[in-house]
Design an enzyme around this catalytic site. Sequence first.
Site, PDB file in Angstrom:
ATOM      1  N   ARG A  63      20.321 -17.198  24.884  1.00 41.78           N
ATOM      2  CA  ARG A  63      21.544 -18.003  24.951  1.00 41.78           C
ATOM      3  C   ARG A  63      22.690 -17.421  24.131  1.00 41.78           C
ATOM      4  O   ARG A  63      23.836 -17.430  24.574  1.00 41.78           O
ATOM      5  CB  ARG A  63      21.261 -19.414  24.438  1.00 41.78           C
ATOM      6  N   GLU A 143      17.078 -34.145  15.969  1.00 47.65           N
ATOM      7  CA  GLU A 143      18.003 -33.028  15.775  1.00 47.65           C
ATOM      8  C   GLU A 143      18.556 -32.987  14.352  1.00 47.65           C
ATOM      9  O   GLU A 143      18.892 -31.930  13.833  1.00 47.65           O
ATOM     10  CB  GLU A 143      19.151 -33.107  16.796  1.00 47.65           C
ATOM     11  N   SER A 159      13.901 -29.332  21.937  1.00 49.03           N
ATOM     12  CA  SER A 159      14.289 -30.379  20.991  1.00 49.03           C
ATOM     13  C   SER A 159      13.718 -31.727  21.403  1.00 49.03           C
ATOM     14  O   SER A 159      13.381 -32.538  20.542  1.00 49.03           O
ATOM     15  CB  SER A 159      15.798 -30.445  20.829  1.00 49.03           C
ATOM     16  N   LEU A 160      13.594 -31.971  22.700  1.00 45.41           N
ATOM     17  CA  LEU A 160      12.985 -33.237  23.111  1.00 45.41           C
ATOM     18  C   LEU A 160      11.504 -33.244  22.718  1.00 45.41           C
ATOM     19  O   LEU A 160      10.974 -34.252  22.256  1.00 45.41           O
ATOM     20  CB  LEU A 160      13.183 -33.472  24.608  1.00 45.41           C
TER      21      LEU A 160
END
Length: 286
Positions: A63, A143, A159-160
């Site tokens: 990314r 987070e 992150s979930l």
Amino acid sequence: HRIGAKLRDIEFLQFHPTALKLPGINPAPLISEAVRGAGAVLLDKEGRRFTLDADPRGELAPRDVVARAVAAADAAGGAWLDARAVEDLATRFPGITAMLLRHGLDPARDLLPVAPALHYAMGGIQTDLEGRTTKSGLWAVGEVARTGVHGANRLASNSLLEGLVFADRAGRALAETLRATPPATAATESVGGRDSGADAECETIRQEMRNLMTANVGLQRSEASLLLAERELDRLTRSTPAPAWRTHNQLVVAGLITNAARRRRESRGGHRRTDYPPASLKREAV
Ligand SMILES: Cc1cc2nc3c(=O)[nH]c(=O)nc-3n(C[C@H](O)[C@H](O)[C@H](O)COP(=O)(O)OP(=O)(O)OC[C@H]3O[C@@H](n4cnc5c(N)ncnc54)[C@H](O)[C@@H]3O)c2cc1C
């Protein structure tokens, strides 16, 4: 931070490479990596696949690499996602297709204007693997927490997972702790307050802060840009009335991120210093 909990790795911020770039649309909706995974390519204003200049993996590079390439193309005249050759796009990505159609773009026919958007904070309040912070009685999950699992550059969708796993771990540990030592009184410390209405008057200051952070503490930073940001954040803090505590809190967070980015004199993951290039680039330069 104000009550003494340790923060860690807050300089590591992740930008999503392909947010839809349309005037006045904020927050910008994301066009998922999966669309690039299905074959969509990124083009500059000359119609060139510019990500291949940055990395042989092109659109599917990490990314931070793709986001920097998109930002450079955007600054030089524009970056577009071309998903026209993706088969069955509307059935494979119905949500994204509907979102684009709402904005007057048909991905089967149109090039999609994109730019990077701030997406995720790898750092946060330092916790152990059960959500305990360094401040007794304060727990953090999600987070806001820095568990360390994302390193310097989170992998998409983790992150979930982190939220699910660490909420469960923290819940169990908290129950255990409370069974062993019930708190004498409920915590009463507060860093906020009632809404005084003063924050509503500070939109110009917050917009200035956003622009300042994007330009100087964003995808690329340097000693000079970070020093400038620190000075300007001080100025904005001085011009913010004390009752505007939400704006003050945001300025505090921006200042802490900027300072952490200045103290980390290297490039790593989501933290790229132009004055401390990553080891791989240094080797190429030799
Ligand atoms: C556009 C977008 C797409 C994403 N897609 C993915 C994905 O596909 N997969 C993935 O793993 N991650 C994804 N992420 C990241 C992921 O969504 C977040 O990391 C995750 O939602 C964080 O969850 P959280 O519960 O920690 O925080 P949040 O979801 O931010 O929840 C915090 C909650 O606290 C509330 N709150 C804040 N202040 C107060 C206060 N003072 N009092 C009371 N309540 C308060 C907020 O209103 C909010 O409801 C995405 C993020 C974005 C922005």
